[in-house]
Design a protein around this motif. Structure first.
Motif, mmCIF file in Angstrom:
data_model
loop_
_atom_site.group_PDB
_atom_site.id
_atom_site.type_symbol
_atom_site.label_atom_id
_atom_site.label_comp_id
_atom_site.label_asym_id
_atom_site.label_seq_id
_atom_site.Cartn_x
_atom_site.Cartn_y
_atom_site.Cartn_z
ATOM 1 N N GLY A 72 0.853 -1.192 0.000
ATOM 2 C CA GLY A 72 0.000 0.000 0.000
ATOM 3 C C GLY A 72 0.885 1.238 0.000
ATOM 4 O O GLY A 72 1.776 1.351 0.836
ATOM 5 N N VAL A 121 -0.229 0.734 -6.508
ATOM 6 C CA VAL A 121 -0.865 -0.431 -7.169
ATOM 7 C C VAL A 121 -2.225 -0.031 -7.730
ATOM 8 O O VAL A 121 -2.572 -0.315 -8.876
ATOM 9 C CB VAL A 121 -1.029 -1.586 -6.153
ATOM 10 N N ILE A 122 -3.012 0.696 -6.894
ATOM 11 C CA ILE A 122 -4.382 1.024 -7.301
ATOM 12 C C ILE A 122 -4.386 1.952 -8.518
ATOM 13 O O ILE A 122 -5.116 1.746 -9.487
ATOM 14 C CB ILE A 122 -5.153 1.668 -6.133
ATOM 15 N N SER A 123 -3.509 2.952 -8.493
ATOM 16 C CA SER A 123 -3.451 3.888 -9.626
ATOM 17 C C SER A 123 -3.082 3.158 -10.903
ATOM 18 O O SER A 123 -3.669 3.383 -11.963
ATOM 19 C CB SER A 123 -2.392 4.966 -9.373
ATOM 20 N N GLU A 128 -4.901 0.486 6.620
ATOM 21 C CA GLU A 128 -3.889 1.511 6.848
ATOM 22 C C GLU A 128 -3.607 2.254 5.536
ATOM 23 O O GLU A 128 -3.730 1.687 4.464
ATOM 24 C CB GLU A 128 -2.577 0.842 7.344
ATOM 25 N N ARG A 170 -0.741 3.391 4.599
ATOM 26 C CA ARG A 170 0.530 2.919 4.030
ATOM 27 C C ARG A 170 0.846 1.548 4.607
ATOM 28 O O ARG A 170 0.508 1.252 5.748
ATOM 29 C CB ARG A 170 1.676 3.895 4.381
ATOM 30 N N ALA A 193 -1.523 -4.196 -1.130
ATOM 31 C CA ALA A 193 -2.604 -3.671 -1.986
ATOM 32 C C ALA A 193 -2.651 -4.524 -3.246
ATOM 33 O O ALA A 193 -1.612 -4.936 -3.777
ATOM 34 C CB ALA A 193 -2.330 -2.209 -2.344
ATOM 35 N N ALA A 210 7.249 6.606 -9.106
ATOM 36 C CA ALA A 210 6.814 6.261 -10.475
ATOM 37 C C ALA A 210 7.042 4.791 -10.794
ATOM 38 O O ALA A 210 6.897 4.360 -11.930
ATOM 39 C CB ALA A 210 7.563 7.133 -11.473
ATOM 40 N N ASN A 212 6.233 10.656 -14.654
ATOM 41 C CA ASN A 212 5.488 9.411 -14.850
ATOM 42 C C ASN A 212 5.434 8.988 -16.312
ATOM 43 O O ASN A 212 5.541 7.800 -16.626
ATOM 44 C CB ASN A 212 4.087 9.546 -14.256
ATOM 45 N N ARG A 231 -19.532 -4.330 4.673
ATOM 46 C CA ARG A 231 -18.103 -4.628 4.877
ATOM 47 C C ARG A 231 -18.030 -5.665 5.966
ATOM 48 O O ARG A 231 -18.977 -5.949 6.680
ATOM 49 C CB ARG A 231 -17.363 -3.353 5.246
#
Ligand code: COA
Length: 601
Positions: free
Chosen positions: A17, A21-23, A48, A50, A54, A132, A171, A305
């Motif tokens: 995290g 990863v998500i981006s 969390e 960080r 993820a 990046a 990037n 959840r």
């Protein structure tokens, strides 16, 4: 054993995290959809901000993606944990893209399959920032699988432009370095191939976005809510979109205030909604009783959840079914419906508003974390065909001439008041004429007290019985109108049935489709409405069934208990309660066992 359809490719990115990863997954999803592929994604990460692992997963194909499937064709591991915890899901002929140096003892050479080492961190620093690293990975993926690198440029600008032009440049450079590295250091030797789709325009939405989009399309113009994972994106979407349609989004001080504001807004004629998760729905239960008693229609979305309490806010569960259906003191009728996938989130939310408006009743839409967070492609809705129920208000008081006079209506002693508008007039559908404040001659005093047809507080048994029956009649009318809202696939004569709801229904559909392709005799039954249950249709489809498998994501079998006690069938509950959704391969063995286990005499 079903034959894998290699036209569907499943790619997972796994890292820590904070490593982006998500981006990376979001950008790759956009590129895939733009290439005309059908996409369905899944993401999960720790609570969390960080640290922790993820994961972002994308499954693509030339047609509707039924579920996330059972295995990975491509694993992109940003670090050792991403490898260790996910390599077991990669097929033997799958592709591993990894960052760690072979000398740190990780057995990257696997039986079969193809491994590509890309020094993501090193190349990211060369591009100008270790942040990046995820873009280096995207550049490598594009080169390895034939995605157009330029397809990422717009997404990078949209995603990082708000940070600074320099961040964008770094990037874009990182993407280029990743692609160049693969071109100069690796010979493409894998079999995995992405298959483009029919190229028809589709929108890519998350379940949460689709719910919010459906609410706006259904005429919702008021939202009050309190942020809670994993429902917050619904509020964020409406904060952006409602002002554009002259609507209002209010962030209230808590969920009790939120639902009260929605009741007030609906009372004045605004279609209103709130969204929350289990803890918030628990807080809303008392006011939902008021909405039932005062017959105020509104929509509450529960993006479930893993609970209870704070539980695991970013993990999936179907544990709020009992709360949604029974979470009330006394008899507080509410309708509960559950979308099965992203596209259904849109249409079931429109449905929810239509029911709330027509039947003047609270409607709970049960989603859950994996659906709310997942993105998928869906055909752009055809708004011309969209059925939206327009509020039916009583007309001017001249109608009152035809309304029965007070003494004809009172059941037992009445209160000295000269009402003229029978807001709770009893009717064969249980639905009464409705007015909103400011309609002259149609004023009435709404109340949470038991009341008579003129909204006058009443305490006598005959009136109580009459009004309980009225509200129950309305609820049964919903069951009558929506009683066939049951999807059935497979062999109608099968003696084994499998049933589930929400996103589990989508995975069951995938497993049953495979079983049917293998010649099994089984049928799947998916009720879209869970309260009132569509009893007539359920009994018809369960007739003659010897074994019923109920799959759900909780540890007590809430849905299985409902099926058992309502229909008296022999139910085998298959429960998954670890915070992640079923995969079709986890369901298949239970179908096979149930079919083999049945005894033919
Ligand atoms: N260059 C610059 N910035 C980048 C980048 C890049 N190449 N890649 C990612 N980033 C930024 C993202 O924009 C994001 O910044 P933002 O928070 O300002 O939007 C941040 O780095 C995180 O990147 P992202 O890709 O979104 O997530 P991740 O894969 O690194 O995982 C999360 C981090 C999502 C797990 C974590 O931030 C999070 O939100 N955890 C869950 C919190 C939560 O919901 N808890 C429950 C409480 S009840």
């Amino acid at each position: 054993m079903h034959k894998r359809d290699t036209r569907y490719v499943c790619l997972r990115i796994a890292g820590e995290g904070g490593e982006g990863v998500i981006s990376a997954g979001e950008l790759l999803t956009q590129v895939s959809a733009r290439l005309g592929m059908h996409v369905a994604t899944f993401k999960t990460f720790p609570s969390e901000i960080r640290g922790g692992m993820a994961v972002y997963q994308i499954r693509t194909g030339p047609d509707h993606v039924l579920s996330q499937g059972d295995y990975l064709d491509i694993l992109v591991a940003f670090n050792r944990e991403g490898y260790d915890r996910n390599i077991g899901d990669l097929t033997s002929e799958g592709v591993l893209v990894h960052d760690f140096e072979p000398d740190n003892g990780v057995p990257v050479a696997r039986r079969g399959g193809t491994d590509y080492h890309v020094p993501m961190g090193t190349l990211a620093r060369e591009a100008g920032s270790h942040r990046a690293k995820n873009m280096v990975a995207l550049g490598a993926i594009c080169e390895l699988f034939g995605f157009p690198v330029e397809g990422l440029t717009e997404g990078v600008r949209l995603k990082f432009g708000k940070k600074s032009e320099k961040v964008v440049e770094i990037n874009l450079r990182a993407i280029e370095l990743g692609a160049n590295y693969v071109r100069e250091n690796h010979k493409i030797s894998h079999e995995v191939q992405f298959v483009e789709g029919d190229g028809r325009p589709r929108v890519v939405l998350s379940g949460n976005d689709a719910i919010a989009f459906g609410a706006v399309a259904a005429g919702c113009r008021f939202y009050a809510g309190y942020p809670i994972t994993p429902a917050t994106e619904i509020m964020e979407y409406l904060a952006r979109e409602l002002p554009r349609v002259n609507g209002r989004m209010v962030q209230a001080e808590d969920e009790i205030a939120s639902i009260a504001m929605c009741i007030g807004a609906s009372f004045t004629g605004q279609k209103s909604m709130s969204a929350t998760s289990g803890p918030g729905l628990a807080l809303m239960s008392e006011a939902l009783g008021l909405a039932s008693m005062a017959e105020v229609g509104l929509v509450v979305v529960d993006v479930q959840r893993a609970g209870p309490s704070t539980g695991m806010p970013t993990k999936a569960e179907q544990g709020d079914l009992n709360l949604a259906i029974y979470g009330a003191h006394s008899t507080a009728h509410r309708v509960v419906i559950a979308p099965v996938d992203v596209e259904d989130c849109f249409y079931q939310t429109v449905n929810a508003f239509n029911i709330a408006s027509k039947y003047q009743i609270p409607v709970i839409v049960l989603s859950e974390q994996s659906l709310g967070f997942s993105k998928a492609s869906m055909p752009r809705p055809d708004f011309e065909d969209l059925l939206v129920y327009e509020e039916q208000y009583a007309t001017t008081p001249t109608d009152g001439d035809t309304w029965p006079k007070v003494d004809e209506l009172t059941v037992g002693e009445g209160y000295p008041m000269t009402p003229v508008f029978p807001r709770y007039l009893r009717h064969d559908t249980g639905i009464s004429p409705r007015s909103i404040p400011g309609m002259p001659g149609m004023e009435f005093r709404a109340t949470g007290l038991e009341h008579d047809e003129f909204a006058r507080p009443r305490y006598d048994p005959p009136n109580r019985k009459a009004m309980l029956d009225k509200r129950a009649t309305k609820f049964e009318e919903v069951r009558r109108e929506y009683g066939e809202e049951v999807e059935v696939i497979g062999d109608d004569e099968a003696e084994v049935a499998i049933t589930g709801w929400g996103t589990t229904a989508a995975v069951i559909r995938h497993a049953v489709t495979r079983a049917l392709n293998d010649g099994a005799s089984v049928k799947a039954i998916f009720p879209k409405m869970l309260s009132p249950m569509p009893d007539v249709a359920m009994r018809r489809h369960l007739h003659g069934v010897k074994r019923v498998i109920c799959c759900e994501m909780n540890d007590t079998g809430q849905y299985a208990n409902i099926i058992r006690h309502r229909y008296g069938v022999n139910v085998h509950a298959v429960l998954k309660d670890r915070g992640v959704p079923f995969s079709p391969g986890e369901i298949t063995p239970y179908i096979e066992m149930a079919i083999k286990a049945q005894v033919r005499i």
